[in-house]
Design a protein around this motif. Structure first.
Motif, PDB file in Angstrom:
ATOM      1  N   VAL A 203       0.842  -1.197   0.000  1.00  0.00           N
ATOM      2  CA  VAL A 203       0.000   0.000   0.000  1.00  0.00           C
ATOM      3  C   VAL A 203       0.878   1.247   0.000  1.00  0.00           C
ATOM      4  CG1 VAL A 203      -1.734   1.306   1.245  1.00  0.00           C
ATOM      5  CG2 VAL A 203      -1.874  -1.179   1.195  1.00  0.00           C
ATOM      6  N   GLN A 204       1.860   1.236   0.870  1.00  0.00           N
ATOM      7  CA  GLN A 204       2.764   2.385   0.924  1.00  0.00           C
ATOM      8  C   GLN A 204       3.502   2.556  -0.392  1.00  0.00           C
ATOM      9  OE1 GLN A 204       5.244   1.733   4.355  1.00  0.00           O
ATOM     10  NE2 GLN A 204       3.496   1.740   5.758  1.00  0.00           N
ATOM     11  N   LEU A 207       1.136   4.192  -2.871  1.00  0.00           N
ATOM     12  CA  LEU A 207       0.930   5.610  -2.611  1.00  0.00           C
ATOM     13  C   LEU A 207       2.150   6.415  -3.041  1.00  0.00           C
ATOM     14  CD1 LEU A 207      -0.783   5.310   0.881  1.00  0.00           C
ATOM     15  CD2 LEU A 207      -1.857   5.828  -1.306  1.00  0.00           C
TER      16      LEU A 207
ATOM     17  N   ALA B 167      -5.357   4.208   4.316  1.00  0.00           N
ATOM     18  CA  ALA B 167      -4.878   4.992   3.177  1.00  0.00           C
ATOM     19  C   ALA B 167      -3.545   5.659   3.468  1.00  0.00           C
ATOM     20  CB  ALA B 167      -5.905   6.040   2.788  1.00  0.00           C
ATOM     21  N   GLN B 168      -3.037   5.436   4.667  1.00  0.00           N
ATOM     22  CA  GLN B 168      -1.696   5.939   4.968  1.00  0.00           C
ATOM     23  C   GLN B 168      -0.699   4.794   4.947  1.00  0.00           C
ATOM     24  OE1 GLN B 168      -2.079   8.095   8.630  1.00  0.00           O
ATOM     25  NE2 GLN B 168      -3.520   9.530   7.716  1.00  0.00           N
ATOM     26  N   GLY B 169      -1.173   3.616   4.613  1.00  0.00           N
ATOM     27  CA  GLY B 169      -0.273   2.475   4.514  1.00  0.00           C
ATOM     28  C   GLY B 169      -0.167   1.660   5.784  1.00  0.00           C
ATOM     29  N   ASP B 170      -1.041   1.914   6.737  1.00  0.00           N
ATOM     30  CA  ASP B 170      -1.000   1.153   7.988  1.00  0.00           C
ATOM     31  C   ASP B 170      -1.510  -0.271   7.769  1.00  0.00           C
ATOM     32  OD1 ASP B 170      -0.227   3.528   9.016  1.00  0.00           O
ATOM     33  OD2 ASP B 170      -1.666   3.559  10.658  1.00  0.00           O
ATOM     34  N   ALA B 206      -7.160   2.272  -0.759  1.00  0.00           N
ATOM     35  CA  ALA B 206      -6.263   3.367  -0.385  1.00  0.00           C
ATOM     36  C   ALA B 206      -6.193   4.400  -1.503  1.00  0.00           C
ATOM     37  CB  ALA B 206      -4.872   2.823  -0.073  1.00  0.00           C
ATOM     38  N   LEU B 207      -6.060   3.944  -2.727  1.00  0.00           N
ATOM     39  CA  LEU B 207      -5.954   4.862  -3.851  1.00  0.00           C
ATOM     40  C   LEU B 207      -7.245   5.653  -4.016  1.00  0.00           C
ATOM     41  CD1 LEU B 207      -4.135   2.495  -6.366  1.00  0.00           C
ATOM     42  CD2 LEU B 207      -3.151   4.390  -5.064  1.00  0.00           C
ATOM     43  N   ARG B 210      -7.479   8.301  -1.472  1.00  0.00           N
ATOM     44  CA  ARG B 210      -6.612   9.416  -1.826  1.00  0.00           C
ATOM     45  C   ARG B 210      -7.281  10.318  -2.849  1.00  0.00           C
ATOM     46  NH1 ARG B 210      -1.032   9.773  -1.092  1.00  0.00           N
ATOM     47  NH2 ARG B 210      -0.732   9.362   1.116  1.00  0.00           N
TER      48      ARG B 210
END
Lengths: 216, 216
Positions: A203-204, A207, B167-170, B206-207, B210
């Motif tokens: 995911v990171q 992004l 969405a922050q990659g957590d 996530a995308l 964003r």
DNA sequence: GGCGTCCCCCTACGAAAGTAGGGGATGGAC
DNA sequence: GTCCATCCCCTACTTTCGTAGGGGGACGCC
């Protein structure tokens, strides 16, 4: 002949603008409206090329009116004409579909120029509006992008291919199919990509790839 | 008094611009340069408020020069002045830090106005440049955003919280810790989020988040 | 009260993702 | 020729995700 409409709740402003625009041989004022609702009505009744629209008005504000006007069958171009240059005004007006943003203290000749330019498909921004839009451009495009790009060119071409698909939400299996390789190979690539980008999961990575403008 | 520099490989253009600018009581031309490298030299030697910079030049082009000028200790403002309005020119010039973008066919009075405005912290865009920047603004901000936002408000507040962190990659475990809940609960939330957003995995979620401007 | 929604929690399982560490082939750089 | 990077492939294993389907409590609404 450019057919224009003037939308402003102040009768004096309408009068002044009508005078100004009608004084130009290439422009004629074919409609006026004191608020957004009336403006929509007028625009459906007359064919309008360019509408000069105030922001603050009773009943329906100029931003909403702009959105509506722009979604009509034959949408007129819109120039937002306001007393205040609040930044939300600028963003909202442009998002709503305005092609011009001027303040009311603008030189009359500039206003005429704006009408001609906008009618011709060009655009006209008041300097402070230009300033805000440029700032916004920097805010959305620059900051992360540069840092992200630096890390991105540590990748080999193939790894970039994999990342591009990864950044579209593809699974490893999808990527394997689309790049004609085994999933095990994809995993190996992804693993190296994560290391190279200094992130801990896909995911990171996705992004970061987006920030860098991959898969534009 | 606004201290300006003129950067252009054409001696005639420099001459003309010098004449124009020196004719304004508030402006003086304190330096000239025929290419980017010379411009950097001049800017380090003199204090420059505003530089008028051509794009196409030998040795170092105007875009690169703008980037360099803007990273000097006391960076001058930059107005890009070119014959062609290619869109990459506009984007690159603004990305490099220019506050003005004009074509050489611009009315001389406009150029003077631009120098004053830019010196005062404002900005000045040629209509076609404004057009391109507005188009770009629409391209980057509108299209997916609206569609994405519609799907986003199908979420409950708590699901939104989860998505924001996602969405922050957590990882699910990270999210559980930060929201003080069990990982099993997070999974349940994520699963519902994926369904609601009509996507098949967390990367896509996530995308989409964003695009919708979540976690800005 | 009953109903719906949201929230938190659970087990259990299959499916992805990611790690570790290997092998073999190519092709350019020196 | 040798070296090195890149690429493709592999096995085996752990971890993380995601699904399915359950229960219980809180709140608001009719």
């Amino acid at each position: 002949m450019i057919r224009t409409m003037i939308v402003d709740d102040d009768a004096l402003v309408r009068l002044g603008l009508t005078d100004l625009l009608d004084g130009d041989p290439g422009i004629e004022v074919v409609a006026q409206a004191p608020d957004g609702l009336k403006a929509i009505e007028q625009a459906t009744a007359h064919r309008i090329d360019v509408a000069l629209v105030d922001v603050r008005m009773p009943r329906m504000d100029g931003i909403t009116a702009t959105t509506r006007l722009r979604s009509l069958p034959h949408p007129p171009k819109v120039i937002t004409l306001t007393t205040f240059d609040l930044d939300e005004y600028v963003y909202n007006a442009l998002a709503a579909g305005a092609d011009g943003f001027l303040l009311k203290d603008t030189d009359p000749a500039e206003i005429l120029r704006a009408v001609h330019l906008v009618a011709a498909g060009s655009a006209m921004l008041h300097p402070t509006a230009a300033r805000r839009l440029i700032d916004r451009y920097h805010a959305t495009n620059q900051p992360e992008a540069t840092a992200a790009k630096a890390r991105l060119d540590r990748l080999t071409p193939r790894e970039r291919d994999v990342l591009t698909l990864l950044a579209q939400g593809d699974t490893n299996a999808d990527i394997a199919t689309r790049l004609a390789m085994r999933e095990s190979t994809v995993k190996a690539h992804v693993s190296r990509v994560l290391t190279a980008l200094e992130v801990t999961n896909r995911v990171q990575a996705a992004l970061l790839a987006r920030d860098a403008g991959l898969a534009a």
